[in-house]
Design an enzyme around this catalytic site. Structure first.
Site, short mmCIF file in Angstrom:
data_model
loop_
_atom_site.label_atom_id
_atom_site.label_comp_id
_atom_site.label_asym_id
_atom_site.label_seq_id
_atom_site.Cartn_x
_atom_site.Cartn_y
_atom_site.Cartn_z
CG ASP A 197 -1.28 1.29 1.18
OD1 ASP A 197 -1.51 2.18 0.63
OD2 ASP A 197 -2.76 1.11 2.17
CE LYS A 223 -4.38 9.03 2.91
NZ LYS A 223 -4.35 7.82 2.81
NE ARG A 370 -0.84 11.99 10.20
CZ ARG A 370 -2.00 11.25 9.14
NH1 ARG A 370 -0.83 9.92 9.34
NH2 ARG A 370 -2.58 11.62 8.52
C1 LIG Z 1 -5.19 6.84 3.52
C2 LIG Z 1 -4.99 5.87 3.18
C3 LIG Z 1 -6.09 5.24 2.91
C4 LIG Z 1 -7.69 5.26 2.13
O1 LIG Z 1 -8.43 4.36 2.10
P1 LIG Z 1 -9.91 5.27 1.39
O2 LIG Z 1 -10.51 3.13 0.65
O3 LIG Z 1 -9.30 5.37 0.25
O4 LIG Z 1 -10.66 5.70 1.87
C5 LIG Z 1 -5.86 3.16 2.92
N1 LIG Z 1 -4.83 2.79 3.48
C6 LIG Z 1 -3.61 4.20 3.98
C7 LIG Z 1 -2.80 2.91 4.69
C8 LIG Z 1 -3.72 4.89 4.46
O5 LIG Z 1 -2.97 5.75 4.85
#
Ligand SMILES: *Cc1c(COP(=O)(O)O)cnc(C)c1O
Length: 411
Positions: A197, A223, A370
């Site tokens: 991820d 982000k 953060r």
């Molecule tokens: C921000 C974030 C998400 C967000 O998931 P969405 O399904 O796009 O809302 C998921 N995993 C991580 C590690 C994140 O930082």
């Protein structure tokens, strides 16, 4: 008081990315330390928003699917993202959200490894990543399970009953950055498929998916990629897996020939199979334009500036004697992403008081302040001002007021 080695002004003058801030529409009186949660608005994204709505939709109507190539936008944007995460063309597609994409990739990966029944991840992973596994396991039944491993000793916990290792490269809370190349190699030695991820990686520093031999990856674009609230996410499927890959959300846009309107699903054999329903063209067009701010900028330069900004923040905080009270709970600079986590029992109220002074960071439960560093628009002068404001808030206990303690629905 420790003297400064370089002033903020000197550091800004030497900064090759200094002028990039002009590509963004940022409010004048705000210092933004939260681009790791929601990137700000790029000026060309704003222009594109009005173009896609007024001209392409308003005037072109349905003809724009062809005329403005809306139909191939997911691949086009996917390839653009691919250049930022070290993926050669044809392996990344833009679609849906990370959560939904995790469901697709996890399901497909388990199917590619039918004799193994375990998904491994870390207990402190971002909750949605874990929740999606839990939901999938509920569907699959008792045969399958999740196994939590310690992020500090991933290699030692890799066993040959694990089908998929799902890791977030940069921990959302602490900022810990895992060694993608080494872990992927160790996983492959045990026959494990890897799913990374990139939520806090893409657009923040160089990522080398192809070079690290990664199997699958997902990431979001709101982000560090500045695509806007709820902008569509992405999926990477390494070319070598595309023929065997089959994800279960078999919507018509992932069909090999959607406009044949055949009653039988035939999966596309490319990364396009990950499309499910009709893509949100307005959001994706805005993202497409937002990604252009990365033109001519190297991720290495972004990473280098991030490290300097972070070091400057810490040096300033030390000079202001803040680090006794605000405990750094992130790993050292070289082992973390583009963020610093500080622990404080009143972190929430401090964050709110800071926002009231025009400095936006965020709070992560239970006690983390953060601070995110997005080098495309953050200057050293911003960091200096932000720390000085934080020093006042903490020393004068300015945060100790009821208005700063009331929890809002989004933190
Ligand atoms: C921000 C974030 C998400 C967000 O998931 P969405 O399904 O796009 O809302 C998921 N995993 C991580 C590690 C994140 O930082």
């Amino acid at each position: 008081m420790i003297n400064k080695v370089f002033s903020a002004k000197q550091l800004d003058e030497k900064d090759p990315l200094f002028n990039k801030a002009e590509a963004f529409s940022l409010p004048n009186d705000t210092i933004y330390l939260d681009g790791n949660s929601l990137g700000p608005l790029p000026i060309n994204a704003e222009k594109r928003a009005s173009e896609v709505v007024k001209e392409q939709w308003g005037e072109g109507l349905i003809t724009s699917w062809n005329k403005h190539q809306w139909i191939s936008l997911p691949q086009q944007v996917g390839d653009k993202i691919g250049t930022l995460v070290g993926a050669k063309q044809g392996q990344v597609i833009c679609c849906d959200s990370i959560s939904i994409n995790l469901f697709k990739v996890l399901s497909a990966a388990l199917k590619m490894h039918p004799e193994r029944k375990v998904i491994a991840t870390t207990r402190n992973n971002f909750p949605t990543d874990i929740y999606m596994v839990q939901g999938l396991l509920d569907l699959l039944g008792d045969e399958y399970s999740i196994r939590y491993i310690d992020e500090n000793h991933v290699g030692a916990q890799l066993t040959d009953d694990i089908a998929v290792l799902m890791l977030t490269q940069v921990n959302f809370r602490s900022g810990l950055k895992l060694d993608m190349k080494d872990i992927t190699e160790q996983a492959h030695n045990k026959g494990i498929l890897t799913l990374w991820d990139l939520a806090h990686s893409a657009g923040a520093f160089p990522v080398q998916l192809d070079e690290c031999n990664v199997d699958f990856a997902v990431g979001c674009t709101y982000k560090y990629l500045n695509g806007g609230p709820g902008a569509p996410a992405f999926i990477y499927v390494a070319r070598r897996h595309q023929a065997a890959y089959k994800q279960p959300l078999s919507g018509w846009m992932g069909h090999s020939s959607p406009f044949s309107f055949s009653p039988d699903y035939v999966p596309d054999t490319s990364v396009k199979q990950n499309l499910c329903g009709t893509p949100g063209i307005i959001g994706m067009s805005i993202l497409d334009a937002a990604l252009d701010v990365f033109d001519g900028v190297s991720l290495k330069a972004i990473d280098e500036k991030s490290k300097k900004l972070q070091a400057f923040f810490i040096a300033e905080a030390k000079r202001a004697n803040l680090l006794e009270e605000l405990k750094v709970v992130s790993p050292p600079l070289d082992n973390r992403g583009s963020q610093i986590a500080f622990a404080h029992e009143d972190a929430y109220a401090i964050c709110q008081a800071w926002i009231a002074q025009g400095v936006i960071a965020d709070f992560r439960a239970p006690n983390i302040l953060r601070v995110g560093f997005a080098p495309l628009y953050l200057s050293f002068a911003d960091v200096e001002k932000a720390v000085s404001s934080l020093a006042t808030i903490i020393k004068e206990k300015h945060y100790d007021q009821d208005i700063f303690k009331q929890r809002q629905s989004v933190t």
